[in-house]
Design an enzyme around this catalytic site. Structure first.
Site, PDB file in Angstrom:
ATOM      1  N   HIS A 491      14.101 -43.250 -37.543  1.00 21.58           N
ATOM      2  CA  HIS A 491      13.818 -43.409 -38.975  1.00 21.58           C
ATOM      3  C   HIS A 491      12.306 -43.396 -39.241  1.00 21.58           C
ATOM      4  O   HIS A 491      11.807 -42.594 -40.030  1.00 21.58           O
ATOM      5  CB  HIS A 491      14.435 -44.726 -39.465  1.00 21.58           C
ATOM      6  CG  HIS A 491      14.097 -45.070 -40.882  1.00 21.58           C
ATOM      7  ND1 HIS A 491      15.005 -45.001 -41.893  1.00 21.58           N
ATOM      8  CD2 HIS A 491      12.935 -45.483 -41.465  1.00 21.58           C
ATOM      9  CE1 HIS A 491      14.427 -45.353 -43.042  1.00 21.58           C
ATOM     10  NE2 HIS A 491      13.159 -45.658 -42.792  1.00 21.58           N
ATOM     11  N   GLU A 492      11.599 -44.276 -38.548  1.00 21.41           N
ATOM     12  CA  GLU A 492      10.149 -44.349 -38.775  1.00 21.41           C
ATOM     13  C   GLU A 492       9.476 -43.041 -38.390  1.00 21.41           C
ATOM     14  O   GLU A 492       8.501 -42.617 -39.004  1.00 21.41           O
ATOM     15  CB  GLU A 492       9.531 -45.526 -38.005  1.00 21.41           C
ATOM     16  CG  GLU A 492      10.064 -46.898 -38.414  1.00 21.41           C
ATOM     17  CD  GLU A 492       9.997 -47.172 -39.919  1.00 21.41           C
ATOM     18  OE1 GLU A 492       9.127 -46.610 -40.604  1.00 21.41           O
ATOM     19  OE2 GLU A 492      10.851 -47.938 -40.403  1.00 21.41           O
ATOM     20  N   HIS A 495       9.416 -40.695 -41.254  1.00 22.73           N
ATOM     21  CA  HIS A 495       8.261 -40.907 -42.135  1.00 22.73           C
ATOM     22  C   HIS A 495       7.021 -40.268 -41.527  1.00 22.73           C
ATOM     23  O   HIS A 495       6.204 -39.663 -42.217  1.00 22.73           O
ATOM     24  CB  HIS A 495       7.986 -42.404 -42.306  1.00 22.73           C
ATOM     25  CG  HIS A 495       8.954 -43.116 -43.199  1.00 22.73           C
ATOM     26  ND1 HIS A 495       9.218 -42.716 -44.476  1.00 22.73           N
ATOM     27  CD2 HIS A 495       9.716 -44.223 -42.983  1.00 22.73           C
ATOM     28  CE1 HIS A 495      10.100 -43.557 -45.030  1.00 22.73           C
ATOM     29  NE2 HIS A 495      10.421 -44.469 -44.135  1.00 22.73           N
ATOM     30  N   HIS A 498       6.997 -36.606 -42.100  1.00 21.90           N
ATOM     31  CA  HIS A 498       6.653 -36.318 -43.503  1.00 21.90           C
ATOM     32  C   HIS A 498       5.131 -36.266 -43.661  1.00 21.90           C
ATOM     33  O   HIS A 498       4.584 -35.389 -44.325  1.00 21.90           O
ATOM     34  CB  HIS A 498       7.256 -37.418 -44.380  1.00 21.90           C
ATOM     35  CG  HIS A 498       7.337 -37.090 -45.843  1.00 21.90           C
ATOM     36  ND1 HIS A 498       7.603 -38.031 -46.790  1.00 21.90           N
ATOM     37  CD2 HIS A 498       7.185 -35.922 -46.523  1.00 21.90           C
ATOM     38  CE1 HIS A 498       7.614 -37.461 -47.995  1.00 21.90           C
ATOM     39  NE2 HIS A 498       7.361 -36.181 -47.849  1.00 21.90           N
TER      40      HIS A 498
HETATM   41 ZN   LIG Z   1      11.731 -46.118 -44.309  1.00 21.85          ZN
END
Ligand SMILES: [Zn+2]
Length: 697
Positions: A491-492, A495, A498
């Site tokens: 998940h991290e 980011h 991104h």
């Molecule tokens: Zn998050």
């Protein structure tokens, strides 16, 4: 090529001209570290305050220069110019960010408290500056004359609305009120977080009777023994409120009384009537937020926040949450009934309570799927999972990661990787895996230096930091993650991608209810059998995870979805309830929370994922925004389906479109527009319900 040569020359001249004397404070010098990472090894605590003060002063002078420009306001001399003010202040903040979050101490905390009112005043001095607004307004009203790119148009609109939302249209009297409200709120927020850290660290459970460890796996016992040792309690076992200690205890400890004790310690954080109590702080914050929203012309704080989000209106959010609640609550009730049935079958003469949920869920999981976290842990060493996520990023986007040992670190535990594609440098990724007392809980990713083009149009590469609180290594055993932790790492990392793949001219913010799309979509790859086979290898034998275990993971994937959905929705709804208040009334937090949960019909065996006094999300940037995670899940589930539909989870064409329309366009376009460019239609809720196993058969 020539341009590059001149640039190198300038950089080297810059380094030469920076004399030692003038470099006493590293913030005043060019950073000659690799990739201009903050020189954490040279930055000392005493460098921060003077650099903060100077940084604010410099930025105000730069803003004044823009205001006093005798030329007619244009996009370039006003909006664009604003983007390049405050470079010194930004430098200081970049170095402070990781320290305050992940390596703090009393002096840093005191400095933050001291600086907080000054920052708040500084921000207001810019966002409430009439003359600056006059220029921006003039550019905004004449925007058709400037031949702006779509990105510039969005930036202009963001800036213009930013002023309006900051209260520029208010009377001088009301502006003063607003400043006071802002400054009070930032102090309260800071205090809430510091109280929470103190409360999380202060509750411990010390066990000196080995029988009380019954049910706990060996690894968990070792951790607890190690933790006791560091506190000079050799021969005992220490459990804390940090997730890697708390969750295993709640999941495995046979001793029901001790589970209750731990649970109460956890759910009472910030609510103990001591000097770290957060009740009044939260009540004050919520009241001040209503006053502020009203002053700015909004019905409620939620109306104010949502205006700039993809969801746009509180109604939309409430309806969206209600649809999922309706699907999830019956499933959670059935899960509770199954646990009660097991308790009865075992001859337990008691009703299921919240401190039993993790424990009996684990038993049922074991019974139904014969799968426990302890069985999968050996295949999920932190190294393997990291390799796994790098593999996925390589397959999707062609990225290569290599560890670097020549980069200054804010803490020796941090690992640093250089990211490249086709041999071209793309950015730097720092990962800080394990808990320590100086780190706040949870997991997060920050763009320490976001990508953009600098003032001369040169591409500035990003510097990204990921921070987590995973099970630490213990003795000879490396850090072995639970599936949940593995998922959090992916998940991290989403980011991080991104940030790393952003390809915009300016740095713009991404809406709260869109920013979790890039992160959550990564969670879909973590347990895909073909991905597991690549990275999930036994830490001792190197054996690839067996098919039988993969099958079990797949089958158990949607287990307990009623609980996870309901506890999350309960917290989201609580957040929306607080921030939908339209009058600044004095509320009693405990009562308000209780009433709100009764209204939704939350069952007593489940508490909200965050109770009010430790709901740090709504103190930080997620007020009227905690719904964003599940809002984004409708997007990520639907986006992942786009890969699945092709029959290839690494489909190049879909990956390229996701990169171009979603990741690279970071913050530069309207979110719905970006989504439609990727998916060709509006998002729907079905993929989300299917993903959670909540679709009615
Ligand atoms: Zn998050």
């Amino acid at each position: 090529m020539k341009k590059l040569f001149i640039m190198l020359l300038i950089i080297s001249l810059g380094a030469v001209s920076c004399k030692k004397e003038s470099c006493e404070n590293p913030f005043y010098c060019d950073w000659d570290t690799p990739f201009e990472v903050p020189p954490f090894d040279k930055i000392k605590f005493e460098h921060f305050k003077p650099a903060y003060l100077k940084g604010m002063e410099e930025q105000m002078a730069e803003v004044d220069a823009i205001i006093n420009n005798p030329e007619e306001p244009t996009f370039d001399n006003t909006v664009r110019a604003m983007q390049f003010t405050g470079e010194l202040l930004t430098k200081v903040q970049r170095a402070m960010g990781p320290l305050s979050g992940a390596n703090t101490n009393d002096s840093i905390q005191a400095l933050q408290r001291d600086m907080s009112p000054l920052f708040s005043k500084h921000r207001d001095d810019i966002s409430l500056n009439e003359k600056l607004f006059e220029r921006v307004k003039s550019v905004y009203e004449n925007r058709d004359r400037f031949d702006l790119t779509p990105e510039e148009s969005k930036l202009l609109e963001d800036e213009y609305l930013g002023f309006i939302r900051s209260g520029i249209g208010l009377s001088p009297e009301d502006k003063d009120k607003l400043r006071k409200l802002n400054s009070e709120q930032s102090l309260l927020s800071l205090k809430f977080g510091q109280n929470l850290l103190a409360e999380t660290n202060s509750f411990t459970l010390v066990i000196d009777n080995e029988q009380d460890l019954s049910g706990l796996p060996e690894g968990v016992r070792e951790q607890a023994a190690g933790a006791a040792k560091t506190k000079d309690m050799d021969g005992k076992w220490l459990f804390t409120m940090h997730n890697p200690s708390y969750i295993p205890f709640m999941t495995y400890a046979d001793n029901r009384e001790l589970r209750e004790k731990m649970f109460r310690g956890y759910m009472m954080r910030g609510n103990n009537g001591n000097e770290n109590d957060n009740n009044q702080i939260l009540a004050d914050l919520i009241r001040l937020r209503v006053i502020r929203a009203k002053l700015l012309g909004y019905e409620s704080h939620a109306d104010f926040v949502l205006e700039r989000n993809m969801a746009k209106e509180p109604e939309t959010v409430l309806n969206f949450l209600a649809q999922i609640w309706e699907a999830a609550l019956p499933v959670a009730k059935a899960e509770a009934a199954a646990q009660q049935e097991l308790i009865d079958r075992e001859g337990g003469k008691f009703k299921l309570e919240p401190w039993d949920w993790f424990y009996y869920t684990e038993k049922i999981r074991k019974e139904k799927y014969d799968l426990s976290d302890e069985e999968t842990r050996p295949y999920f060493s932190v190294k393997s999972v990291t390799d796994g996520m790098f593999y996925v990023a390589n397959k999707l986007y062609g990225l290569e990661f290599s560890e670097r040992n020549d980069i200054p670190l804010y803490h020796p535990d941090v690992k640093t990787f250089e990211v490249k594609r086709d041999d071209k440098h793309l950015g730097i990724l720092m990962i800080d895996y394990h808990p320590r007392a100086s780190k706040r809980g949870g997991a997060w990713c920050s763009g320490l230096r976001p990508q953009r083009l600098d003032e001369d149009g040169k591409f500035e590469t990003p510097l990204v930091s990921m921070v987590t609180n995973f099970t630490p290594p213990s003795g000879d055993t490396p850090s072995l993650l639970t599936p949940d932790e593995a998922s959090t790492l992916f998940h991290e990392f989403g980011h991080a991608l991104h940030n790393l793949l952003s390809n915009t001219e300016y740095t713009s913010g991404v809406s709260r209810d869109f920013v979790e799309l890039p992160s959550q979509i990564m969670e879909h790859w973590v347990f895909e059998p073909e991905v597991l086979k690549v990275y999930a290898k036994h830490y001792q034998t190197g054996e690839v995870i067996p098919d039988t275990l993969i099958e079990k993971i797949e089958k158990a994937g949607k287990f307990n979805a009623g609980f996870t959905t309901v506890e999350y929705l309960a917290a989201s709804s609580l957040d929306m309830e607080y921030h939908s208040l339209t009058e600044p009334v004095e509320i009693n937090i405990s009562e308000f929370e209780k009433k709100a949960m009764e209204k939704y019909g939350l069952i007593k065996e489940i508490i909200p994922r965050y109770r009010s006094t430790y709901f740090n999300h709504i103190i930080g940037g997620y007020s009227a925004g905690y719904y964003s995670y599940i809002w984004c899940e409708q997007l990520d589930a639907d986006a992942y389906k786009a890969f699945k539909e092709t029959g290839d989870i690494f489909n190049h064409e879909v990956a390229a479109r996701f990169e171009k329309e979603i990741l690279a366009s970071k913050g530069s376009k309207d979110e719905l527009e970006m989504w439609i460019a990727f998916r060709g239609r509006e998002p729907g809720i079905e993929a989300l319900l299917e993903n959670r196993g909540l679709l009615k058969q």
